[in-house]
Write an enzyme that holds these catalytic residues in place. Structure first.
Site, PDB file in Angstrom:
ATOM      1  N   ASP A   1      -0.318   4.220  12.018  1.00  0.00           N
ATOM      2  CA  ASP A   1      -0.506   3.288  10.907  1.00  0.00           C
ATOM      3  C   ASP A   1      -0.062   3.889   9.579  1.00  0.00           C
ATOM      4  O   ASP A   1       0.175   5.079   9.464  1.00  0.00           O
ATOM      5  CB  ASP A   1      -1.993   2.929  10.788  1.00  0.00           C
TER       6      ASP A   1
ATOM      7  N   LYS B   1       0.409  -1.466   8.513  1.00  0.00           N
ATOM      8  CA  LYS B   1       0.167  -2.751   7.871  1.00  0.00           C
ATOM      9  C   LYS B   1      -0.194  -2.516   6.425  1.00  0.00           C
ATOM     10  O   LYS B   1      -0.827  -1.543   6.087  1.00  0.00           O
ATOM     11  CB  LYS B   1      -1.016  -3.458   8.533  1.00  0.00           C
TER      12      LYS B   1
ATOM     13  N   MET C   1     -11.467  -1.962   1.366  1.00  0.00           N
ATOM     14  CA  MET C   1     -10.526  -3.059   1.090  1.00  0.00           C
ATOM     15  C   MET C   1     -11.059  -4.013   0.021  1.00  0.00           C
ATOM     16  O   MET C   1     -10.833  -5.211   0.085  1.00  0.00           O
ATOM     17  CB  MET C   1     -10.232  -3.850   2.387  1.00  0.00           C
TER      18      MET C   1
END
Ligand code: SAH
Length: 253
Positions: free
Chosen positions: A44, A66, A179
């Protein structure tokens, strides 16, 4: 420590490895070993280049990273890559930032492997909440400040399920939002609405454990303004433990 060499050469095997939050030295010894032995590494965006460099020169490196709002490789395609490579008999490492089971979709990927009868193991990593706060000198619990801690996704509205804000807003509870940067206005509004003191201390830890780490602290009411200064990846920590940062801050680049 034992390596599963004999088993894994006969059929594919996937190690789901948490790479930790940034500082490559925070990788576990077990993670280090399986990365060196991997024939395929599927990784990732948040995995440090120093950790990727541990892989064997001949290993196939597949980037499936991502970004928020921008999915390079859809999840079902990632699952498919893992299944395919394992079915080729390869020793696969699935490498993720932090810990794979904390907001990392590790569970979903393993479910897919299980459905295909593929053998796997899980190598835990240091999650951002543990690593970044340690390097910021913010103890997640402290007898004088917090008796509990909660990890929450700030990616709230898109996930569909609303957070139970009422259960979070207690002054002796440390809240760690992953996040959450883009949602900091909403998070602040909700926490104030449910009764948290506008003056309670909070922090944003940007690039935690990395050389470029920055820590912002201030009262909850200023969180949206602080967030404007910060860049991703960043954690939001709410709770009076964050007031210890000034005293316990030990890490500087
Ligand atoms: N599985 C990861 C989390 C993935 S979600 C873990 O256990 O840490 C991605 C979020 O993690 C980012 O948006 C940010 O909130 C947080 N994060 C990851 N690495 C970070 C770092 N070095 N510093 C601060 N926050 C980080």
């Amino acid at each position: 420590m034992t390596a599963n060499l004999s088993q894994t050469t006969l059929s594919g095997f996937v190690s789901l490895v948490g790479a930790g939050p940034g500082d490559p030295d925070l990788l576990t010894v077990k993670g280090y070993r399986v990365i060196q032995q991997a024939e395929v590494v599927v990784y990732d965006r948040l995995v440090s280049p120093d950790i990727l460099a541990l892989a064997n020169e001949s290993a196939e490196m597949i980037y499936v990273g991502k970004k928020l709002d921008y999915h390079c490789v859809p999840q079902d395609q990632i699952n498919q890559i893992l299944v395919e490579k394992a079915n080729e008999g390869k020793r696969v490492v699935r490498l993720k930032g932090g810990d794979s089971f904390i907001f990392g979709r590790g569970g979903e990927e393993l479910e897919e492997l299980a459905e295909h009868g593929i053998r796997f193991e899980v190598v835990p990593g240091i999650t951002a909440a543990a690593g970044a706060t340690a390097y910021a000198g913010i103890p997640l619990t402290h007898r004088d400040h917090a008796q509990s801690v909660q990890f929450i996704t700030g990616h709230v509205q898109k996930d569909g399920r609303e957070i139970e804000w009422q259960s979070l807003a207690q002054s002796n509870n440390t809240l760690v939002f992953y996040m959450g940067l883009k949602q900091s206005g909403y998070i602040t509004e909700k926490l104030l609405e449910t009764g948290l003191d506008a003056e309670i201390s909070c922090a944003i830890i940007e690039n935690g454990t990395r050389r470029e780490q920055r820590v912002f602290t201030g009262p909850l009411k200023d969180l949206p303004n602080m967030a404007k200064e910060a860049v991703s990846p960043a954690l939001i920590v709410v709770g009076s433990v964050t007031s210890l940062h000034d005293k316990l801050n030990w890490f500087s680049s």
